[in-house]
Design a protein around this motif. Sequence first.
Motif, PDB file in Angstrom:
ATOM      1  N   HIS A 272      40.842  77.712   6.464  1.00 41.82           N
ATOM      2  CA  HIS A 272      40.287  76.264   6.312  1.00 41.82           C
ATOM      3  C   HIS A 272      40.918  75.260   7.105  1.00 41.82           C
ATOM      4  CE1 HIS A 272      36.904  77.767   3.741  1.00 41.82           C
ATOM      5  NE2 HIS A 272      37.791  78.721   3.310  1.00 41.82           N
ATOM      6  N   ARG A 273      41.660  75.400   7.837  1.00 43.47           N
ATOM      7  CA  ARG A 273      42.455  74.593   8.567  1.00 43.47           C
ATOM      8  C   ARG A 273      41.431  73.516   9.308  1.00 43.47           C
ATOM      9  NH1 ARG A 273      46.411  78.188   8.559  1.00 43.47           N
ATOM     10  NH2 ARG A 273      48.798  77.527   8.388  1.00 43.47           N
ATOM     11  N   PRO A 274      40.324  74.324  10.282  1.00 45.93           N
ATOM     12  CA  PRO A 274      39.377  73.296  10.872  1.00 45.93           C
ATOM     13  C   PRO A 274      38.460  72.381  10.001  1.00 45.93           C
ATOM     14  CG  PRO A 274      39.233  75.542  11.563  1.00 45.93           C
ATOM     15  CD  PRO A 274      40.328  75.630  10.545  1.00 45.93           C
ATOM     16  N   GLU A 275      38.433  72.697   8.964  1.00 44.46           N
ATOM     17  CA  GLU A 275      37.759  71.782   7.848  1.00 44.46           C
ATOM     18  C   GLU A 275      38.441  70.701   7.667  1.00 44.46           C
ATOM     19  OE1 GLU A 275      35.829  72.035   3.256  1.00 44.46           O
ATOM     20  OE2 GLU A 275      36.950  73.791   4.226  1.00 44.46           O
ATOM     21  N   ALA A 276      39.940  70.962   7.275  1.00 47.42           N
ATOM     22  CA  ALA A 276      40.838  69.955   6.905  1.00 47.42           C
ATOM     23  C   ALA A 276      41.127  68.838   7.979  1.00 47.42           C
ATOM     24  CB  ALA A 276      42.067  70.573   6.429  1.00 47.42           C
ATOM     25  N   TRP A 277      41.218  69.580   9.304  1.00 46.51           N
ATOM     26  CA  TRP A 277      41.562  68.686  10.506  1.00 46.51           C
ATOM     27  C   TRP A 277      40.438  67.985  10.955  1.00 46.51           C
ATOM     28  CZ3 TRP A 277      44.362  72.784  14.128  1.00 46.51           C
ATOM     29  CH2 TRP A 277      45.553  73.195  13.509  1.00 46.51           C
ATOM     30  N   ASN A 278      39.246  68.173  10.568  1.00 45.40           N
ATOM     31  CA  ASN A 278      38.132  67.629  10.768  1.00 45.40           C
ATOM     32  C   ASN A 278      37.885  66.286  10.139  1.00 45.40           C
ATOM     33  OD1 ASN A 278      35.081  66.953  10.315  1.00 45.40           O
ATOM     34  ND2 ASN A 278      35.071  67.858  12.294  1.00 45.40           N
ATOM     35  N   VAL A 279      38.372  66.488   8.800  1.00 44.50           N
ATOM     36  CA  VAL A 279      38.609  65.056   7.900  1.00 44.50           C
ATOM     37  C   VAL A 279      39.537  64.091   8.489  1.00 44.50           C
ATOM     38  CG1 VAL A 279      39.008  64.425   5.494  1.00 44.50           C
ATOM     39  CG2 VAL A 279      37.775  66.559   5.583  1.00 44.50           C
ATOM     40  N   TYR A 292      46.136  57.968   3.905  1.00 50.22           N
ATOM     41  CA  TYR A 292      46.554  59.529   4.128  1.00 50.22           C
ATOM     42  C   TYR A 292      46.921  60.066   3.013  1.00 50.22           C
ATOM     43  CZ  TYR A 292      49.744  63.286   5.201  1.00 50.22           C
ATOM     44  OH  TYR A 292      50.253  64.194   5.033  1.00 50.22           O
ATOM     45  N   TYR A 293      47.812  59.622   2.026  1.00 48.48           N
ATOM     46  CA  TYR A 293      48.246  60.324   0.893  1.00 48.48           C
ATOM     47  C   TYR A 293      47.093  60.412  -0.049  1.00 48.48           C
ATOM     48  CZ  TYR A 293      52.731  59.280   2.673  1.00 48.48           C
ATOM     49  OH  TYR A 293      53.733  59.363   3.502  1.00 48.48           O
ATOM     50  N   THR A 294      46.050  59.744  -0.036  1.00 51.82           N
ATOM     51  CA  THR A 294      44.877  59.985  -0.945  1.00 51.82           C
ATOM     52  C   THR A 294      44.111  61.281  -0.396  1.00 51.82           C
ATOM     53  OG1 THR A 294      44.760  57.734  -1.640  1.00 51.82           O
ATOM     54  CG2 THR A 294      42.806  59.116  -1.862  1.00 51.82           C
ATOM     55  N   ILE A 295      44.126  61.199   1.023  1.00 52.69           N
ATOM     56  CA  ILE A 295      43.083  62.380   1.568  1.00 52.69           C
ATOM     57  C   ILE A 295      44.018  63.726   1.451  1.00 52.69           C
ATOM     58  CG2 ILE A 295      42.258  63.247   3.839  1.00 52.69           C
ATOM     59  CD1 ILE A 295      42.438  60.274   4.729  1.00 52.69           C
ATOM     60  N   ARG A 296      45.257  63.604   1.459  1.00 49.07           N
ATOM     61  CA  ARG A 296      46.027  64.874   1.505  1.00 49.07           C
ATOM     62  C   ARG A 296      45.876  65.649   0.133  1.00 49.07           C
ATOM     63  NH1 ARG A 296      52.572  64.619   1.963  1.00 49.07           N
ATOM     64  NH2 ARG A 296      52.368  63.676   0.144  1.00 49.07           N
ATOM     65  N   ASN A 297      45.737  64.926  -1.102  1.00 50.37           N
ATOM     66  CA  ASN A 297      45.517  65.457  -2.068  1.00 50.37           C
ATOM     67  C   ASN A 297      44.362  66.382  -2.253  1.00 50.37           C
ATOM     68  OD1 ASN A 297      47.589  64.185  -3.347  1.00 50.37           O
ATOM     69  ND2 ASN A 297      46.286  62.296  -4.040  1.00 50.37           N
ATOM     70  N   THR A 298      43.387  66.130  -1.428  1.00 46.70           N
ATOM     71  CA  THR A 298      42.144  67.436  -1.261  1.00 46.70           C
ATOM     72  C   THR A 298      42.363  67.905  -0.096  1.00 46.70           C
ATOM     73  OG1 THR A 298      40.862  65.406  -2.316  1.00 46.70           O
ATOM     74  CG2 THR A 298      39.763  67.115  -1.252  1.00 46.70           C
ATOM     75  N   TYR A 299      43.025  67.589   1.035  1.00 48.59           N
ATOM     76  CA  TYR A 299      43.038  68.301   2.159  1.00 48.59           C
ATOM     77  C   TYR A 299      44.419  68.268   2.538  1.00 48.59           C
ATOM     78  CZ  TYR A 299      38.007  67.761   2.232  1.00 48.59           C
ATOM     79  OH  TYR A 299      36.501  67.792   1.918  1.00 48.59           O
TER      80      TYR A 299
END
Length: 385
Positions: A272-279, A292-299
């Motif tokens: 699921h790297r492409p999904e996370a990287w797209n975000v 960034y740190y908020t996004i990282r909690n999910t992806y």
Amino acid sequence: MVLVLAKTYINTMTIDIIRNKNKNIIHFLLSAMIFVLISKSYFYFIYVVNLKSNIPANLNFLFVWSFRILLLSLVLFIRWNLYDILLFIIGLAISMFTGNSMILAFFVMGIYCRNNNISNDYLVKNYLFITATFFFALILLNALKLIPNGQLHYRGNTPRNDFGFGNPNSPFLACLPLYAGYIYLRFDDYDNYDRALLIVVSLIIYFQTYSRTGLITIFAILLFIEILKRINIVKNRFMSYLIILIPILITLFSFFTGMFLNNDFFNEILSHRPEAWNVYIQNIKLLGNSNYYTIRNTYPLDNSYLYSFVIYGVLFTISLIGIYTYYIYKNVIDNNSKIIAICSIFLIYSFGENILLNINLNFTLILVLSSISLEKIHHYLKNRI
């Protein structure tokens, strides 16, 4: 003003006296700094990643102040000129802007190595031997059950060993200075025994950790080493251009993966790297993204290039990629394949892990910064204008 200049002159004389009385102090200070950086990273593996606790306060205090004192010592043992002061200020400004003090350490160590004529060999060997000591010590302690495995991971129904690093992907990551140092030292005499050794070691680690990312990336690196060994990078213009563009090409491929491979098939293969990287691509800004740190909690993000674009911004990341490209260009011109080889190890692995700005692992950025001479750049531009 006169008093300040007099004090500076006296301090410089004192440092020179110490330097002249103890010829080894220049190398000792650098080795001590590398030791502190690597040892702290291994205690981080043990306590934070593995045991899910903080590094004990007294131990953390020792690391923090050892780092600060050694960083100041390196600064004092540099024969400063206007150009190096300017480069230091640039590093300080970037470090303050990004909130990453390790970037300043990269700059100081780079200036220190160039200013004191410390060879690439010395830096590489230090990272190799100090990392090897901690790496094998941690594996031994884990084998003796003195350090347990971290959270249990599985590949299907098969348990994955992490050798005490807390994550099955970490052993390959921790091995990078070992692969880089070994290939650097053996590059000129690199033969089938070396190939067999590196392949066997990689397979042993894989069949314990089942880290597909680690194995695929290491094999990609070993394949690239084979290409470097078989071509003349000076005479083969097409390959020389490709090699010079490695940092740019990997960056572009990171964007390509996130933008065009974000589908069920590739997400299954690439965890699921492409999904996370797209975000993350959607959250890139000129000067970094505070969310960034908020996004990282999910992806969770494990790509150095996209990480840098998001957290540090477009300007910083393009500059980082630019100086790596320039450094590889210089070594292509000098036909220095073994430097290109070790740079490629970290650049390629940075596609699948966030390590490019990890000073405990990626010593090549110190080599890159040690090659920058603002004085030469100034004289070049002056003669061109």
